[in-house]
Every structure is written in C-alpha cells, then in structure tokens.
Design a protein around this motif. Sequence first.
Motif, PDB file in Angstrom:
ATOM      1  N   ARG A 170       0.784  -1.154   0.014  1.00 28.88           N
ATOM      2  CA  ARG A 170      -0.210  -0.082  -0.029  1.00 28.88           C
ATOM      3  C   ARG A 170       0.980   1.364   0.117  1.00 28.88           C
ATOM      4  NH1 ARG A 170      -5.550   0.254   1.446  1.00 28.88           N
ATOM      5  NH2 ARG A 170      -6.381  -2.018   1.678  1.00 28.88           N
ATOM      6  N   ALA A 171       1.970   1.352   0.846  1.00 28.60           N
ATOM      7  CA  ALA A 171       2.845   2.380   0.971  1.00 28.60           C
ATOM      8  C   ALA A 171       3.257   2.944  -0.489  1.00 28.60           C
ATOM      9  CB  ALA A 171       3.937   2.206   1.659  1.00 28.60           C
ATOM     10  N   MET A 172       3.702   1.918  -1.296  1.00 23.62           N
ATOM     11  CA  MET A 172       4.314   2.095  -2.548  1.00 23.62           C
ATOM     12  C   MET A 172       3.425   3.146  -3.543  1.00 23.62           C
ATOM     13  SD  MET A 172       6.706  -1.043  -3.891  1.00 23.62           S
ATOM     14  CE  MET A 172       5.545  -2.344  -3.340  1.00 23.62           C
ATOM     15  N   GLU A 173       1.933   2.808  -3.133  1.00 31.04           N
ATOM     16  CA  GLU A 173       1.265   3.665  -4.014  1.00 31.04           C
ATOM     17  C   GLU A 173       1.080   5.066  -3.316  1.00 31.04           C
ATOM     18  OE1 GLU A 173      -2.859   1.994  -3.419  1.00 31.04           O
ATOM     19  OE2 GLU A 173      -2.361   0.445  -5.240  1.00 31.04           O
ATOM     20  N   ARG A 174       1.324   5.401  -2.307  1.00 35.54           N
ATOM     21  CA  ARG A 174       1.378   6.642  -1.464  1.00 35.54           C
ATOM     22  C   ARG A 174       2.368   7.422  -1.834  1.00 35.54           C
ATOM     23  NH1 ARG A 174      -0.967   3.894   2.714  1.00 35.54           N
ATOM     24  NH2 ARG A 174       0.778   3.652   3.648  1.00 35.54           N
ATOM     25  N   ILE A 175       3.799   6.744  -1.566  1.00 33.24           N
ATOM     26  CA  ILE A 175       5.069   7.319  -1.570  1.00 33.24           C
ATOM     27  C   ILE A 175       6.007   6.764  -2.818  1.00 33.24           C
ATOM     28  CG2 ILE A 175       4.957   8.128   0.643  1.00 33.24           C
ATOM     29  CD1 ILE A 175       6.292   5.698   1.591  1.00 33.24           C
ATOM     30  N   LYS A 176       6.911   7.849  -3.256  1.00 36.70           N
ATOM     31  CA  LYS A 176       7.651   7.630  -4.375  1.00 36.70           C
ATOM     32  C   LYS A 176       9.160   7.522  -3.799  1.00 36.70           C
ATOM     33  CE  LYS A 176       4.376   7.314  -7.064  1.00 36.70           C
ATOM     34  NZ  LYS A 176       4.301   5.763  -6.878  1.00 36.70           N
ATOM     35  N   PRO A 177       9.857   6.534  -4.644  1.00 35.86           N
ATOM     36  CA  PRO A 177      11.190   6.426  -4.118  1.00 35.86           C
ATOM     37  C   PRO A 177      12.222   7.562  -4.141  1.00 35.86           C
ATOM     38  CG  PRO A 177      11.086   5.289  -5.957  1.00 35.86           C
ATOM     39  CD  PRO A 177       9.539   5.724  -5.541  1.00 35.86           C
ATOM     40  N   PRO A 178      13.257   7.950  -3.394  1.00 31.70           N
ATOM     41  CA  PRO A 178      13.926   6.910  -2.602  1.00 31.70           C
ATOM     42  C   PRO A 178      12.863   7.080  -1.181  1.00 31.70           C
ATOM     43  CG  PRO A 178      15.252   8.863  -2.594  1.00 31.70           C
ATOM     44  CD  PRO A 178      14.302   8.982  -3.739  1.00 31.70           C
ATOM     45  N   PHE A 179      12.738   5.955  -0.452  1.00 33.45           N
ATOM     46  CA  PHE A 179      12.175   5.972   0.875  1.00 33.45           C
ATOM     47  C   PHE A 179      12.578   4.870   1.772  1.00 33.45           C
ATOM     48  CE2 PHE A 179       9.112   3.482  -1.915  1.00 33.45           C
ATOM     49  CZ  PHE A 179       8.831   2.185  -1.236  1.00 33.45           C
ATOM     50  N   LYS A 180      12.289   5.009   3.003  1.00 33.73           N
ATOM     51  CA  LYS A 180      12.613   4.330   4.186  1.00 33.73           C
ATOM     52  C   LYS A 180      11.696   4.148   4.902  1.00 33.73           C
ATOM     53  CE  LYS A 180      16.989   6.251   5.323  1.00 33.73           C
ATOM     54  NZ  LYS A 180      17.963   6.487   6.059  1.00 33.73           N
ATOM     55  N   ILE A 181      10.808   2.893   5.029  1.00 33.30           N
ATOM     56  CA  ILE A 181       9.602   2.803   5.674  1.00 33.30           C
ATOM     57  C   ILE A 181       9.439   1.700   6.611  1.00 33.30           C
ATOM     58  CG2 ILE A 181       8.003   4.079   4.221  1.00 33.30           C
ATOM     59  CD1 ILE A 181       7.091   1.203   3.206  1.00 33.30           C
ATOM     60  N   ILE A 182       8.594   1.688   7.768  1.00 35.17           N
ATOM     61  CA  ILE A 182       8.425   0.507   8.485  1.00 35.17           C
ATOM     62  C   ILE A 182       6.885   0.606   8.591  1.00 35.17           C
ATOM     63  CG2 ILE A 182      10.567   0.362   9.844  1.00 35.17           C
ATOM     64  CD1 ILE A 182       9.212   1.599  12.320  1.00 35.17           C
ATOM     65  N   GLY A 206       9.832  -3.666   7.194  1.00 40.33           N
ATOM     66  CA  GLY A 206      10.628  -2.540   6.885  1.00 40.33           C
ATOM     67  C   GLY A 206      10.932  -2.830   5.314  1.00 40.33           C
ATOM     68  N   MET A 207      11.232  -1.593   4.974  1.00 41.09           N
ATOM     69  CA  MET A 207      11.450  -1.565   3.394  1.00 41.09           C
ATOM     70  C   MET A 207      12.082  -0.361   3.026  1.00 41.09           C
ATOM     71  SD  MET A 207       8.778  -1.307   0.073  1.00 41.09           S
ATOM     72  CE  MET A 207       9.247  -2.441  -1.287  1.00 41.09           C
ATOM     73  N   VAL A 208      13.405  -0.467   2.113  1.00 41.48           N
ATOM     74  CA  VAL A 208      14.162   0.654   1.837  1.00 41.48           C
ATOM     75  C   VAL A 208      14.420   0.559   0.439  1.00 41.48           C
ATOM     76  CG1 VAL A 208      16.418   1.513   1.939  1.00 41.48           C
ATOM     77  CG2 VAL A 208      15.546   0.771   4.117  1.00 41.48           C
ATOM     78  N   ASN A 284       9.424  -7.515  -9.689  1.00 44.04           N
ATOM     79  CA  ASN A 284       7.569  -7.628  -9.910  1.00 44.04           C
ATOM     80  C   ASN A 284       7.108  -6.779  -8.748  1.00 44.04           C
ATOM     81  OD1 ASN A 284       8.259  -9.364 -12.004  1.00 44.04           O
ATOM     82  ND2 ASN A 284       7.443 -11.199 -11.023  1.00 44.04           N
ATOM     83  N   VAL A 285       7.626  -6.901  -7.447  1.00 48.14           N
ATOM     84  CA  VAL A 285       6.811  -6.275  -6.420  1.00 48.14           C
ATOM     85  C   VAL A 285       7.172  -4.609  -6.725  1.00 48.14           C
ATOM     86  CG1 VAL A 285       6.910  -5.611  -3.990  1.00 48.14           C
ATOM     87  CG2 VAL A 285       7.310  -8.051  -5.039  1.00 48.14           C
ATOM     88  N   LEU A 286       8.354  -4.165  -7.028  1.00 50.33           N
ATOM     89  CA  LEU A 286       8.568  -2.771  -7.297  1.00 50.33           C
ATOM     90  C   LEU A 286       7.686  -2.159  -8.356  1.00 50.33           C
ATOM     91  CD1 LEU A 286      12.399  -2.865  -6.728  1.00 50.33           C
ATOM     92  CD2 LEU A 286      10.855  -1.856  -5.374  1.00 50.33           C
ATOM     93  N   LYS A 287       7.697  -3.201  -9.437  1.00 55.17           N
ATOM     94  CA  LYS A 287       6.790  -2.714 -10.699  1.00 55.17           C
ATOM     95  C   LYS A 287       5.489  -2.762 -10.251  1.00 55.17           C
ATOM     96  CE  LYS A 287       9.593  -5.142 -14.191  1.00 55.17           C
ATOM     97  NZ  LYS A 287       9.965  -6.334 -14.493  1.00 55.17           N
ATOM     98  N   ALA A 288       4.668  -3.550  -9.457  1.00 52.58           N
ATOM     99  CA  ALA A 288       3.469  -3.444  -9.120  1.00 52.58           C
ATOM    100  C   ALA A 288       3.078  -2.240  -8.214  1.00 52.58           C
ATOM    101  CB  ALA A 288       3.192  -4.824  -8.020  1.00 52.58           C
ATOM    102  N   GLY A 289       4.310  -1.659  -7.488  1.00 49.08           N
ATOM    103  CA  GLY A 289       4.024  -0.396  -6.991  1.00 49.08           C
ATOM    104  C   GLY A 289       4.564   0.673  -7.772  1.00 49.08           C
ATOM    105  N   GLY A 290       4.592   0.525  -8.912  1.00 50.75           N
ATOM    106  CA  GLY A 290       4.883   1.493  -9.950  1.00 50.75           C
ATOM    107  C   GLY A 290       6.224   2.173  -9.898  1.00 50.75           C
TER     108      GLY A 290
END
Length: 333
Positions: A170-182, A206-208, A284-290
């Motif tokens: 869900r977070a990948m839909e809201r925020i664009k890289p670069p990002f560091k999230i938990i 966690g995802m960076v 594939n996960v990054l692609k799904a998140g645009g």
Amino acid sequence: IVAEFTEKVNAEGDLQALEQIKAAYMGKKGPLTGILKNLRNLSPEEKSEVGQAANKAKTAMQEVMENRRQGIIRAQIDEKVASEWVDFTLDEDAEKIGALHPVSQMQYEIEDIFSGLGFTVQDGPHCELDFYNFEALNIPADHPARDMQDTFYFENGAILRTHTSAIQARAMERIKPPFKIIGPGKVFRVERLDASHEAAFHQLEGMVVDEDISVANLIHTMKTLLSEIFQKDIKVRLRPGYFPFVEPGFELDINCQICNGKGCSVCKQTGWLELMPCGMVHPNVLKAGGIDTEKFTGFAFGLGLDRLVMMRHKIEDIRHLHSGDLRFSSQFK
Ligand code: PHE
C-alpha cells in the motif's frame, strides 16, 4: 422566662450566639440569678415555692440549651459529610493505572529506533484485500506460496492480512522512492496453537528503496537494529529463505535469548530463533508499486515483535500475550 428562652435558643443556629443567649438568661446579670438573689427577701413559704420553681426553670433551660447545642453540632457535621462525601463503595480496581502492553512497548521502541535512522512509520488495515496481501507481492492466485500462509478468508473474499508486507504494498502507492519505511501491526494466520504459535501476532515490516541498495545495506541495517534493541552484540546467522516477494531471500536467526542458545520450548531445543525473514525486493513487487526497476532497488524485512518481547521478558509461551489476563499484563508497567 423559660418559654422566651426556649424560643430564642431554638431559633439560633450559631454556637457562639447561643452562648450569648445563655449568658443573658442564666448568667450573673440574668433574670434567673436575680430571682434567686431576691429569695432572701421572701417569706419562708414563698422562698421554697419560688426557689423550687426557679431551680426547675434552670434545669429546663439547661436541657433546652444542651439539646440545641447538640442539634447545631450535628447539623454542622452533616453538612461537612455531605460536602466532603467519598464513595467508599467504588471498586478499588478503578483506581489502578494502566500501562502499555509489552508488545506495544516494543513496537514504539523500535519505531523510535527507525525514526532515528530516517524511516517513516506506515500503516494499513487488518482486514485486507487479496491484492495487497498477495497479488502485489508477487504471489499470484495460483502461486504455491499461498499455501505457506494459511489465511483467514471472509465470505466476500476479503482476508485478514497474513503479514505486514501488505503495508509496503500500500505504501508504494502513496510514496515515491527513494524511501525508508516501517509498517508495524497485527497479523493473522490459521495456526495450530502452541508455545510459539498464535493465530494473531505482530510483525514490523521494513522496506528501503533507493539507488544502489544491496545486500550489504540490508545486513548493516539488521545488525544496527539488533544491537539497538538488545543493547549488546547478538549472534546471528543468515540462511537462504524463500519468499516470493524477495530475491534473494534470507532467514535471519538470532541466538535464543531465553535459554542463551542452550535449547528451550520456544526455540524448539535448537538454540536459534527465526527472527527476521528478509531479502532484496523482487522486481515484480517494485513494478506493481509503480517503481522504476532500472533505477531503483530495495530490501525488505519482517520482524516478529512477539518473539522479541518473549526474549526480553523471558516469557515461555506466546499465548500469554493475547490472553487478556491482567495477572500477566500487569507485570510490565
Ligand atoms: N512477509 C513475510 C512473512 O510474513 C516476512 C518477510 C518480510 C520476508 C519481508 C521477507 C521480506 O513471513
């Protein structure tokens, strides 16, 4: 005299004023004293008649006086009691001060650590869509990995999220890289319950994602985190692990902190605890998140909060955590 005195006394509500009335009627200059002083001027018969009457009057007045005095004092006490009323029937438990559940304590602590490392905290729903829990994480409908996680399904097809990885989807839909999230939270799986398995437990995802992120960054972050949590160096081992949403994927185990690696019910006598599944985020996960996979790479990890809490407090059975038993949870104030 007695009637007049009685009327005045009973009309009075103040103790001091009452004493003044008493002095006026029964004191040295009062009418009663006057009568008694005058006795010697009377004939013997009159003397005894007036004397008796005066004494009777005196007794009566003293009684009136005392009754009124008691009445005023009682009224004052009643008023005080009414204004300072305390309900002694209240349950004493209502006075007890609550505290954070040990899992929440752990979660907030780890959030603090990651905030210090520049991560932001993301959230997502417990009741999740198939898409965010599976589809967007490279777990298509016919993928055998769906058997890895026995899922609670609702009749309408919604599910209870089986991992906090849904939060990153869900977070990948809201925020664009670069990002560091938990993304911390409760997750649900159909489990056979035992000392180390619960149907509802807690993860912290966690995802960076950035340019040039590698396994070296992943390992460094994990080690930093663990030394912060335990405030000492912890023995870890990295094994290959398979998760459809990471490639390569790892299982990061730590030396069991309950038995110190000797073997106990929680680590199933192995001395090791599976603590952090992790890996490089699958393209594939990054692609799904645009996300542009030519430009960005990332790592992700899932941290089991319940295990950490169990190790910190030497809790031998995960089922205590959700028991709701105050005898358990009140120990962690
Ligand atoms: N989501 C995985 C699980 O629930 C854990 C995991 C997270 C694995 C991130 C790799 C990377 O078990």
